[in-house]
Motif scaffolding. Structure first.
Motif, PDB file in Angstrom:
ATOM      1  N   GLU A 156      -5.138   6.427  -6.306  1.00 35.53           N
ATOM      2  CA  GLU A 156      -5.967   5.335  -5.762  1.00 35.53           C
ATOM      3  C   GLU A 156      -6.871   5.447  -4.206  1.00 35.53           C
ATOM      4  OE1 GLU A 156      -4.392   1.761  -5.906  1.00 35.53           O
ATOM      5  OE2 GLU A 156      -2.836   2.221  -7.330  1.00 35.53           O
ATOM      6  N   GLU A 157      -7.947   5.479  -3.950  1.00 34.88           N
ATOM      7  CA  GLU A 157      -8.429   5.922  -3.228  1.00 34.88           C
ATOM      8  C   GLU A 157      -8.576   4.483  -1.701  1.00 34.88           C
ATOM      9  OE1 GLU A 157     -13.068   6.297  -3.546  1.00 34.88           O
ATOM     10  OE2 GLU A 157     -12.686   8.605  -4.736  1.00 34.88           O
ATOM     11  N   THR A 158      -8.200   4.023  -2.445  1.00 35.53           N
ATOM     12  CA  THR A 158      -8.450   2.594  -1.664  1.00 35.53           C
ATOM     13  C   THR A 158      -7.418   1.421  -1.798  1.00 35.53           C
ATOM     14  OG1 THR A 158      -9.402   0.640  -3.172  1.00 35.53           O
ATOM     15  CG2 THR A 158     -10.738   1.809  -1.445  1.00 35.53           C
ATOM     16  N   ARG A 187      -2.280   7.249   3.143  1.00 37.58           N
ATOM     17  CA  ARG A 187      -2.813   8.440   3.204  1.00 37.58           C
ATOM     18  C   ARG A 187      -2.308   9.282   3.375  1.00 37.58           C
ATOM     19  NH1 ARG A 187      -7.973   9.069   0.302  1.00 37.58           N
ATOM     20  NH2 ARG A 187      -7.305  11.091   1.260  1.00 37.58           N
ATOM     21  N   ALA A 197      -3.858   2.634  -0.495  1.00 39.21           N
ATOM     22  CA  ALA A 197      -3.299   3.187  -0.324  1.00 39.21           C
ATOM     23  C   ALA A 197      -2.899   3.964   1.159  1.00 39.21           C
ATOM     24  CB  ALA A 197      -3.201   4.030  -1.630  1.00 39.21           C
ATOM     25  N   ASP A 230       0.512  -1.099   0.010  1.00 33.31           N
ATOM     26  CA  ASP A 230       0.140  -0.001   0.147  1.00 33.31           C
ATOM     27  C   ASP A 230       0.515   1.163  -0.576  1.00 33.31           C
ATOM     28  OD1 ASP A 230      -2.020  -1.558   0.248  1.00 33.31           O
ATOM     29  OD2 ASP A 230      -2.545  -1.360   2.278  1.00 33.31           O
ATOM     30  N   TYR A 238      -2.091   7.431  -3.080  1.00 35.67           N
ATOM     31  CA  TYR A 238      -3.193   8.027  -2.467  1.00 35.67           C
ATOM     32  C   TYR A 238      -3.755   8.871  -3.230  1.00 35.67           C
ATOM     33  CZ  TYR A 238      -1.239  12.070  -0.483  1.00 35.67           C
ATOM     34  OH  TYR A 238      -0.894  13.544  -0.214  1.00 35.67           O
ATOM     35  N   ARG A 239      -3.495  10.624  -3.821  1.00 36.97           N
ATOM     36  CA  ARG A 239      -3.687  10.401  -4.533  1.00 36.97           C
ATOM     37  C   ARG A 239      -4.636  10.517  -5.782  1.00 36.97           C
ATOM     38  NH1 ARG A 239       0.946  14.463  -5.042  1.00 36.97           N
ATOM     39  NH2 ARG A 239       1.966  12.438  -5.698  1.00 36.97           N
TER      40      ARG A 239
END
Length: 321
Positions: free
Chosen positions: A296-298, A302, A300, A288, A293-294
């Motif tokens: 992919e929302e999952t 943040r 990853a 992950d 994260y910018r």
């Protein structure tokens, strides 16, 4: 009645003998493997122990230069060779299960190198200050990890030289406004390029990260010793991998990947990573950290606004077998 009782007793003895024979047959190759892995580990440690110290000072190699440019908050990801795990059969099993269930074979949406299953991670933290010169030594860094030996912080140079991992990649952490181009010029002359002076806000942020990771290092090493974490690390890792494979990790009470969870907690204490909720924290996996994260929302990690991991740098890449 006596005859039946005697026959039953003889049957039980026969069954127990067969079971004992089966245990011996299964245990023998495991014992041979473990002896081989331990001997190989001993050879590597002895080679490192007897290595002349002047070689690294007169002729710095690529890793020496790279370590000088690492900073607290950077992370290292390991593609481990489970067959060479010298921490015992239970730890080797946890390694195999973690690679099978927690590593993503689809690298299309991944920022990793072209190949590798990265199943272990550590975070760079400040080293101990025993002498005044240690404050100014750029290589006075440790790698904090959750391992079968407990929660440990080992000198970065030692850790990289003694590892038997197939591949290792380095993710440089960049704070808001920070410039870190020199981590990508390690193959050139070490003095050929230096970073420009950082802004006061960057210097302040870096000082905060260093302070918080020092506290995090001391707290978690002491906590690991107090709770005897080494006794159940592999069990926690196995439980996390199986719960993730069965889709039960959201309801499980432990981390999916102990090493990834420890690194995430360190980044959160340093105010680098966001703390969304505890369920998401426990579900974090090693790979992950490779995803943006910018985008992919999952799956990853943040980070807080302005922080980012730069493109991965290969520290070691060996042939896969």
């Amino acid at each position: 009645m006596i005859f039946l009782r005697g026959a039953s007793s003889a049957t039980r003895r026969k069954v127990f003998q067969q079971l004992a024979g089966g245990v011996v047959v299964v245990s023998l190759p495991i014992a041979v493997w473990y002896k081989s892995a331990s001997d190989q580990r001993h050879v590597i440690l002895e080679r490192f122990r007897t290595k002349p110290t002047y070689t690294s000072t007169l002729i710095p190699d690529r890793n020496d230069i790279l370590i000088q440019r690492m900073q607290p908050g950077d992370v290292l990801l390991f593609d481990r060779n489970c067959s060479k795990c010298a921490s015992g059969p239970w730890a080797a099993l946890a390694c195999l299960v973690g690679r099978a269930f927690l590593c993503d074979d689809n690298k299309a949406a991944n920022r990793s190198v072209d190949h590798g299953k990265f199943d272990h991670i550590g975070i760079v933290v400040p080293g101990y200050i025993r002498h005044r010169a240690d404050e100014y030594d750029p290589t006075n860094l440790l790698l904090l990890e959750a391992t079968p030996s407990g929660i440990v912080a080992r000198p970065l140079q030692d850790r990289l030289e003694c590892t038997q991992s197939r591949s290792i990649i380095f993710l440089p952490l960049c704070s808001p406004g920070e410039v870190r181009h020199n981590v990508y010029t390690v193959d050139e002359d070490a003095d050929s390029e230096s970073e420009p002076d950082q802004t006061p806000s960057v210097v302040k942020t870096r000082a905060h990260i260093t302070t918080q990771l020092t506290r995090f290092r001391d707290r978690w090493i002491d906590l690991g010793k107090e709770k005897k974490y080494a006794n159940f690390h592999s069990t926690v890792a196995l439980g996390g991998a199986f719960s993730y494979a069965l889709g039960l990790h959201k309801w499980a009470g432990g981390p999916v990947s102990p090493s990834a969870y420890l690194v995430l907690l360190g980044l959160q204490q340093a105010a680098v990573a966001q703390n969304i909720n505890e369920k998401d924290n426990l579900s974090v996996k090693v790979e992950d950290f490779l995803r943006d994260y910018r985008v992919e929302e999952t799956n990853a990690v943040r980070l807080r606004p302005g922080f980012r991991f730069l493109a991965p740098i290969s520290v070691r890449e060996t042939a896969r077998s």
